[in-house]
Each structure stands twice: as C-alpha cells, then as structure tokens.
Scaffold this motif. Structure first.
Motif, PDB file in Angstrom:
ATOM      1  N   LYS A  63       0.839  -1.200   0.000  1.00 21.58           N
ATOM      2  CA  LYS A  63       0.000   0.000   0.000  1.00 21.58           C
ATOM      3  C   LYS A  63       0.870   1.245   0.000  1.00 21.58           C
ATOM      4  O   LYS A  63       2.062   1.194   0.288  1.00 21.58           O
ATOM      5  CB  LYS A  63      -0.902   0.034   1.243  1.00 21.58           C
ATOM      6  CG  LYS A  63      -1.869  -1.119   1.405  1.00 21.58           C
ATOM      7  CD  LYS A  63      -2.760  -0.877   2.624  1.00 21.58           C
ATOM      8  CE  LYS A  63      -3.730  -2.028   2.843  1.00 21.58           C
ATOM      9  NZ  LYS A  63      -3.024  -3.234   3.348  1.00 21.58           N
ATOM     10  N   GLY A  64       0.233   2.389  -0.294  1.00 24.40           N
ATOM     11  CA  GLY A  64       0.864   3.684  -0.104  1.00 24.40           C
ATOM     12  C   GLY A  64       2.051   3.927  -1.005  1.00 24.40           C
ATOM     13  O   GLY A  64       2.115   3.479  -2.149  1.00 24.40           O
ATOM     14  N   ALA A  65       3.019   4.672  -0.472  1.00 24.38           N
ATOM     15  CA  ALA A  65       4.168   5.124  -1.236  1.00 24.38           C
ATOM     16  C   ALA A  65       5.108   3.959  -1.525  1.00 24.38           C
ATOM     17  O   ALA A  65       5.855   3.521  -0.664  1.00 24.38           O
ATOM     18  CB  ALA A  65       4.893   6.230  -0.472  1.00 24.38           C
ATOM     19  N   SER A  66       5.052   3.468  -2.738  1.00 24.08           N
ATOM     20  CA  SER A  66       5.883   2.334  -3.139  1.00 24.08           C
ATOM     21  C   SER A  66       6.033   2.345  -4.649  1.00 24.08           C
ATOM     22  O   SER A  66       5.075   2.659  -5.369  1.00 24.08           O
ATOM     23  CB  SER A  66       5.243   1.017  -2.698  1.00 24.08           C
ATOM     24  OG  SER A  66       5.868  -0.080  -3.334  1.00 24.08           O
ATOM     25  N   ILE A  67       7.232   2.000  -5.111  1.00 20.78           N
ATOM     26  CA  ILE A  67       7.435   1.876  -6.557  1.00 20.78           C
ATOM     27  C   ILE A  67       6.487   0.830  -7.128  1.00 20.78           C
ATOM     28  O   ILE A  67       6.043   0.922  -8.269  1.00 20.78           O
ATOM     29  CB  ILE A  67       8.899   1.504  -6.852  1.00 20.78           C
ATOM     30  CG1 ILE A  67       9.838   2.644  -6.427  1.00 20.78           C
ATOM     31  CG2 ILE A  67       9.102   1.211  -8.327  1.00 20.78           C
ATOM     32  CD1 ILE A  67       9.570   3.956  -7.098  1.00 20.78           C
ATOM     33  N   ALA A  68       6.152  -0.173  -6.323  1.00 22.99           N
ATOM     34  CA  ALA A  68       5.226  -1.211  -6.784  1.00 22.99           C
ATOM     35  C   ALA A  68       3.844  -0.641  -7.066  1.00 22.99           C
ATOM     36  O   ALA A  68       3.058  -1.244  -7.804  1.00 22.99           O
ATOM     37  CB  ALA A  68       5.132  -2.328  -5.745  1.00 22.99           C
ATOM     38  N   ASN A  69       3.521   0.513  -6.481  1.00 24.61           N
ATOM     39  CA  ASN A  69       2.220   1.144  -6.705  1.00 24.61           C
ATOM     40  C   ASN A  69       2.276   2.256  -7.745  1.00 24.61           C
ATOM     41  O   ASN A  69       1.317   3.014  -7.894  1.00 24.61           O
ATOM     42  CB  ASN A  69       1.677   1.720  -5.389  1.00 24.61           C
ATOM     43  CG  ASN A  69       1.103   0.647  -4.496  1.00 24.61           C
ATOM     44  OD1 ASN A  69       0.689  -0.412  -4.971  1.00 24.61           O
ATOM     45  ND2 ASN A  69       1.083   0.896  -3.196  1.00 24.61           N
ATOM     46  N   ALA A  70       3.394   2.367  -8.442  1.00 19.18           N
ATOM     47  CA  ALA A  70       3.542   3.444  -9.424  1.00 19.18           C
ATOM     48  C   ALA A  70       2.604   3.238 -10.614  1.00 19.18           C
ATOM     49  O   ALA A  70       2.451   2.119 -11.118  1.00 19.18           O
ATOM     50  CB  ALA A  70       4.980   3.514  -9.906  1.00 19.18           C
ATOM     51  N   LYS A  71       2.011   4.324 -11.035  1.00 18.43           N
ATOM     52  CA  LYS A  71       1.229   4.330 -12.271  1.00 18.43           C
ATOM     53  C   LYS A  71       2.058   5.066 -13.314  1.00 18.43           C
ATOM     54  O   LYS A  71       2.309   6.260 -13.186  1.00 18.43           O
ATOM     55  CB  LYS A  71      -0.112   5.035 -12.055  1.00 18.43           C
ATOM     56  CG  LYS A  71      -0.982   5.113 -13.303  1.00 18.43           C
ATOM     57  CD  LYS A  71      -2.277   5.850 -13.002  1.00 18.43           C
ATOM     58  CE  LYS A  71      -3.150   5.950 -14.250  1.00 18.43           C
ATOM     59  NZ  LYS A  71      -4.398   6.723 -13.977  1.00 18.43           N
ATOM     60  N   GLN A  72       2.524   4.328 -14.320  1.00 20.64           N
ATOM     61  CA  GLN A  72       3.366   4.954 -15.329  1.00 20.64           C
ATOM     62  C   GLN A  72       2.490   5.635 -16.366  1.00 20.64           C
ATOM     63  O   GLN A  72       1.724   4.996 -17.086  1.00 20.64           O
ATOM     64  CB  GLN A  72       4.298   3.935 -15.986  1.00 20.64           C
ATOM     65  CG  GLN A  72       5.279   4.573 -16.954  1.00 20.64           C
ATOM     66  CD  GLN A  72       6.429   3.663 -17.335  1.00 20.64           C
ATOM     67  OE1 GLN A  72       6.657   2.626 -16.727  1.00 20.64           O
ATOM     68  NE2 GLN A  72       7.187   4.043 -18.355  1.00 20.64           N
ATOM     69  N   LEU A  73       2.618   6.953 -16.448  1.00 12.62           N
ATOM     70  CA  LEU A  73       1.795   7.750 -17.348  1.00 12.62           C
ATOM     71  C   LEU A  73       2.408   7.885 -18.731  1.00 12.62           C
ATOM     72  O   LEU A  73       1.700   8.156 -19.706  1.00 12.62           O
ATOM     73  CB  LEU A  73       1.575   9.149 -16.761  1.00 12.62           C
ATOM     74  CG  LEU A  73       0.971   9.235 -15.352  1.00 12.62           C
ATOM     75  CD1 LEU A  73       0.821  10.688 -14.931  1.00 12.62           C
ATOM     76  CD2 LEU A  73      -0.371   8.508 -15.287  1.00 12.62           C
TER      77      LEU A  73
ATOM     78  N   PRO B  50       1.451   7.523  -4.982  1.00 10.42           N
ATOM     79  CA  PRO B  50       0.906   8.161  -3.782  1.00 10.42           C
ATOM     80  C   PRO B  50       2.021   8.429  -2.786  1.00 10.42           C
ATOM     81  O   PRO B  50       2.904   7.592  -2.593  1.00 10.42           O
ATOM     82  CB  PRO B  50      -0.097   7.135  -3.246  1.00 10.42           C
ATOM     83  CG  PRO B  50       0.330   5.829  -3.849  1.00 10.42           C
ATOM     84  CD  PRO B  50       0.929   6.160  -5.175  1.00 10.42           C
ATOM     85  N   MET B  51       1.994   9.592  -2.168  1.00  9.87           N
ATOM     86  CA  MET B  51       3.073   9.973  -1.252  1.00  9.87           C
ATOM     87  C   MET B  51       2.719   9.707   0.206  1.00  9.87           C
ATOM     88  O   MET B  51       3.473  10.071   1.100  1.00  9.87           O
ATOM     89  CB  MET B  51       3.427  11.452  -1.437  1.00  9.87           C
ATOM     90  CG  MET B  51       4.085  11.751  -2.761  1.00  9.87           C
ATOM     91  SD  MET B  51       5.775  11.115  -2.843  1.00  9.87           S
ATOM     92  CE  MET B  51       6.102  11.205  -4.606  1.00  9.87           C
ATOM     93  N   GLU B  52       1.570   9.075   0.444  1.00  9.86           N
ATOM     94  CA  GLU B  52       1.217   8.746   1.821  1.00  9.86           C
ATOM     95  C   GLU B  52       2.075   7.584   2.287  1.00  9.86           C
ATOM     96  O   GLU B  52       2.169   6.560   1.600  1.00  9.86           O
ATOM     97  CB  GLU B  52      -0.267   8.347   1.949  1.00  9.86           C
ATOM     98  CG  GLU B  52      -1.245   9.434   1.539  1.00  9.86           C
ATOM     99  CD  GLU B  52      -1.448   9.512   0.039  1.00  9.86           C
ATOM    100  OE1 GLU B  52      -1.089   8.543  -0.659  1.00  9.86           O
ATOM    101  OE2 GLU B  52      -1.926  10.557  -0.444  1.00  9.86           O
ATOM    102  N   SER B  53       2.687   7.733   3.443  1.00 14.47           N
ATOM    103  CA  SER B  53       3.462   6.627   3.996  1.00 14.47           C
ATOM    104  C   SER B  53       2.544   5.449   4.207  1.00 14.47           C
ATOM    105  O   SER B  53       1.402   5.593   4.651  1.00 14.47           O
ATOM    106  CB  SER B  53       4.102   7.038   5.324  1.00 14.47           C
ATOM    107  OG  SER B  53       4.747   5.938   5.912  1.00 14.47           O
ATOM    108  N   ASN B  54       3.032   4.250   3.870  1.00 12.39           N
ATOM    109  CA  ASN B  54       2.172   3.070   4.000  1.00 12.39           C
ATOM    110  C   ASN B  54       2.156   2.491   5.402  1.00 12.39           C
ATOM    111  O   ASN B  54       1.464   1.520   5.678  1.00 12.39           O
ATOM    112  CB  ASN B  54       2.593   1.989   2.988  1.00 12.39           C
ATOM    113  CG  ASN B  54       4.033   1.542   3.165  1.00 12.39           C
ATOM    114  OD1 ASN B  54       4.623   1.735   4.230  1.00 12.39           O
ATOM    115  ND2 ASN B  54       4.598   0.951   2.127  1.00 12.39           N
ATOM    116  N   GLY B  55       2.926   3.093   6.303  1.00 13.37           N
ATOM    117  CA  GLY B  55       2.933   2.612   7.682  1.00 13.37           C
ATOM    118  C   GLY B  55       3.465   1.200   7.829  1.00 13.37           C
ATOM    119  O   GLY B  55       3.283   0.549   8.848  1.00 13.37           O
ATOM    120  N   SER B  56       4.137   0.729   6.794  1.00 13.26           N
ATOM    121  CA  SER B  56       4.591  -0.666   6.801  1.00 13.26           C
ATOM    122  C   SER B  56       5.802  -0.839   7.706  1.00 13.26           C
ATOM    123  O   SER B  56       6.659   0.032   7.795  1.00 13.26           O
ATOM    124  CB  SER B  56       4.951  -1.087   5.371  1.00 13.26           C
ATOM    125  OG  SER B  56       5.564  -2.345   5.371  1.00 13.26           O
TER     126      SER B  56
END
Length: 510
Positions: A230-240, A352-358
């Motif tokens: 979740k949250g800020a992670s390269i794995a969650n990147a949306k490449q535009l 997303p720049m929200e920390s994922n709290g992981s």
C-alpha cells in the motif's frame, strides 16, 4: 468409465467456458458450493462432491472435500497395480483433472478493519490439500490453479491427454501458488503475534514484470512486489508515459522516493546511482526543484527527480529543459503532462506519497543467505540533540543542520553533506574515509560552503574532518557523536568557532 474433473474455485473468471470444454471432451464434472451453482446455472451437468463421497459437507463448509474418495482419486498411481486393485475394491474412481483456486485470504486481510476471525475463516484448507495431492501425482493428474492456463489445458486434452512435461509445469505453478498462500498466512500470524525474529524467515512476492536485463546486459532480472503493498511504493507506481523501467531505474526510483518522503514541505530530490545529487525545499514545488537543480546542475543530467507535490506547468517547464530518466510525483497537471510527454522516453511515474505505515524489513541477499533488518526510519528533532561546543547554532543554522541530517541518512557511507537555506550544496558519498567524502562535498560546494552547515552519517574518530570543514568555511556540524575521541573534535570546533550538534544516532548506509 468417464474421466472425472473436480472444479472448486474462488476466481470464477472463464470457469464456464473451461468447464464447457471439459464437458465436450467427455469429462464428468464434480464441484462444490458456489462453483457447482455457477456450473448448474450454465446448464452444465455438474454433480456435487457429496454425490462422490456419500457424505454431506459439515462444520459450515469447513469439511467438504477432505475424504478418501476424493484424495484417493487424486493420489492413486495409474501404473501401480496395488493402487489400482485397492481403488477397484473400494469402488473409488480416479480424478484426472483438478481445477482449484483458493479462498481470497490476500483480499480479506487487505480490507480496512478486517478482524482476526474474518482472516481465519478465509484460510483455505481443502483447496491447498487437493492442489498439493494432485500436483504430487502430476504424472497422472492435470492440476490447474490459474485461469490463464485454461486454454492451454483444453488444447492439451484435445490431444487425448496432456503431456507429462506440461503437467509437471502446472504442478510447479501449484506448489508456488500454495507456498505463496501459506507465506501470506504465516506472515499475517507472525505480525499479529509480534514476532520480530522468527526461526524461519518466510517471504513471498508476486511478479510485476520481466526486465530487459539487470544492472548489466548479461544479467537476467525481473521485478516482484509484496502482496498487499500500500501507499508510497514503486510497486504502486502508475506509469503515465515513457519507455519501460529498467532494473537500475527501479533501484534509483526507489531511492528517490524514500528520500522525498522525508519532507512535509514542498521538496524535490535528484538522484544518480542511488545517491542524492541535489535536494531542495521551497515555498512551492517549482522553487524546490530549482534548488535541487542548482545544487548540482551537472550530476542531475540523466538522473531521476522525485517531487512530493503535483507537477504544475511552471515546474514542468523547468524539468523539460534537461535530459531526465524519470520524474516521480503524486500527480501531474494536464498542462505538465502535455509539456513533458513531448519527450518519448521520459518516464512519468505517479505514486501516492502517503506513507504506507509498513514495518516491512529491509532484506539484502548475500551468497547463500539473507541479511534482514528494520528499515532506517530513525529521525531526530530539536529536542533530541545535544550541543557539546561553546558556540551554539543559531535558529537558521539549526534548521539547516536538521535538513542536512535528513539528507545524509540517504547517502552511501562514508557520507558528508554540505547545506544551507534548505538546499544541498555539496555531497560526498561512498568514500573509504570520511575526510575524502568531506573534500568531495567541499569541492562541489565551492565558495558557497562559507557559512554553510555540514552533516556526517557517523562520528569523527579524529579531528581531521573538522579541520577540513573549518578551512572550507563551515559554521556548524551535525554528527552522531560517540567516538572515544569526541573531545578532540569538540576542541577543534571550539578552536575554530564552529557549533557542533550530537544526534546520538548513526546513519550508516551500505
């Protein structure tokens, strides 16, 4: 005797089409629960498992397929006469095809506010047991866990029977699938019971993409992500926009993201080879980027820029002036996208720049093993520091010191950062001695080092770095302290009129 296929799936995509193919090939369809209902609604001649076992499901569905008539049918070897004799004596029919995917444990624990009881009830027991039994007996049984394999299976079965090498490949996928499933369950219970250093370390990752190559063209590589990230992670990147990410791109992008997440004010970070080459904070994102660019306008060329605010038209106009590999931001305005996409290869990543709290650990491979540690989430505030020198930093210097401390945390050791006015001026990274790192930072800062501050990721074992700082014009230093010879550095600072702050926290980065 008809061949028999057992189907019991949570993911019902393409189920009816696949079952129709099996029916046309003359397979008797056996099924359970929602899968049975879906097949019957499609007018397929499916029969319930209870018709095979002569035993109704019990315990709210916890026991449905855990029965000798099912598992003997899966495990009996066709080339073993004693197995076949027992099957005949007990009137047990072999099962030739097994199609199973599992209760959605991953989706369940990903839900907000999920309870432990809900998680437990979504731990599949019968499904993995059938899969493992069928996969063990792959020489005789075709086992399917992935709907993307349905067409290939039908093609194989149309040739009268699937080939053993094909069945072995399907079995390997099953064991990977059940291992992944068990690892998620193990990690869930490890986390909720508070285990920090379990006797075995179980990891599971899911493939995102194959990469063209690794760090170098002769190295094969792929990118995998954690389940439920979740949250800020390269794995969650949306490449535009832009070409496919490379191994090195992902490494650098991850480093840039980790750095920019340190700041709540508008911030920009430029990265080259996983080290920052420029960091700036501004009143808006355009001024922050301008500072990051001016910090090292040479090294930023061909680098990666991460920003913690939307990229607007003003910022995009600056960014497009030089060659960059990647721009990372929480969002891009439409005007920014129009300006930046004229460069066909420039990758635009929306993250997303929200920390994922992981509390995810940092894992590094060594030959034959792994090193596992907590991520370096250590921070220092004004309340945490001590000041051992006669001269105390003024308000602006203290602000600059804490800024420089947040930067040096992300620089490969030995590391020195020179900064002033929410901007890095010089960065010395990855040197074999601390004075060498300092000289690189001072040379890069040049005359701007006069009146600036300096941060060091670890303590000074001798006063030579302080002496070099004094010659460069540094007015304040932040470092962990803790050397047996701290007093030598303190005395040197007092001699040169330099303020020094101890954090009590080291930031080695290897």
């Amino acid at each position: 005797m008809k061949k028999r296929a057992l189907l019991s799936v949570s993911d019902k995509s393409k189920l009816v089409e696949f079952a129709t193919g099996l029916d046309k090939l003359g397979y008797e369809l056996v099924s359970t629960g929602g899968t049975l209902k879906a097949l019957q609604e499609a007018n397929l001649p499916a029969i319930p498992v209870s018709a095979v076992t002569n035993f109704e499901e019990i315990l709210d569905g916890r026991v449905k397929t855990l029965h000798p008539f099912i598992h003997a049918g899966l495990l009996a070897r066709r080339d073993d006469q004693s197995h076949q004799k027992q099957m005949t004596e007990l009137d047990i029919q072999p099962i030739d095809v097994v199609v199973v995917n599992l209760y959605p444990f991953k989706r369940t624990i990903d839900q907000e506010g999920v309870t432990e009881e809900q998680a437990i009830e979504n731990i599949d027991i019968g499904g993995p047991t059938m899969l493992r039994a069928a996969a063990k007996n792959f020489r005789d049984v075709t086992v399917v866990v992935d709907p993307s394999d349905y067409d290939s299976v039908i093609d194989q079965l149309n040739q009268n029977s699937s080939q053993v090498d094909f069945r072995k490949q399907l079995a390997a996928k099953v064991f990977r699938h059940t291992a992944n499933y068990d690892a998620m369950i193990a990690n869930y219970f490890t986390n909720i019971t508070g285990e920090t250093d379990p006797e075995t370390y179980t990891m599971t990752y899911e493939k995102v993409q194959s990469l063209r190559y690794g760090e170098n063209p002769h190295q094969q590589a792929a990118f995998y992500q954690e389940p439920n990230v979740k949250g800020a992670s390269i794995a969650n990147a949306k490449q535009l926009h832009g070409k496919e990410l490379s191994y090195n791109n992902i490494q650098d992008a991850n480093a840039a993201l980790e750095m920019v997440l340190e700041y709540s004010r508008p911030a920009a970070v430029a990265v080259k080879h996983m080290n920052p080459c420029g960091v700036g904070i501004g009143e808006n994102i355009a001024s922050a980027y301008a500072k990051a660019y001016e910090a090292d306008s040479m090294s930023i060329f061909g680098g990666i820029v991460a920003l913690n605010r939307q990229v607007d038209k003003e910022t995009a106009n600056q960014l497009k002036e030089i060659f960059l590999e990647i721009i990372i931001a929480p969002s891009f305005s439409q005007e920014a996208i129009e300006l930046l996409t004229v460069k066909p290869n420039l990758r635009l990543l929306e993250i997303p720049m929200e920390s994922n709290g992981s509390n995810t650990k940092k894992v590094v491979s060594v030959v034959g093993g792994l090193l596992v540690q907590d991520r370096d989430n250590g921070t220092v505030t004004e309340e945490d520091i001590t000041i051992p020198t006669e001269r105390k930093p003024d308000t602006q210097e203290l602000t600059d010191l804490l800024f420089a401390w947040n930067v040096v945390k992300h620089v490969k050791s030995n590391a020195i950062v020179v900064a002033k006015g929410d901007q890095t001026l010089g960065i010395g990274a990855g040197q074999m001695n601390r004075v060498g790192a300092a000289k690189i930072a001072f040379e890069q800062a040049g005359e701007k080092a006069t009146g600036a501050v300096m941060s060091s990721d670890a303590f000074f074992p001798m006063p030579d770095t302080v002496e070099a700082a004094a010659k460069a014009g540094i007015k304040a230093i932040i470092q962990p302290g803790g050397s047996k010879r701290d007093q030598d550095s303190i005395d040197a600072c007092n001699n040169y009129g330099i303020a020094m702050v101890f954090t009590g926290m080291r930031h080695f980065k290897h």
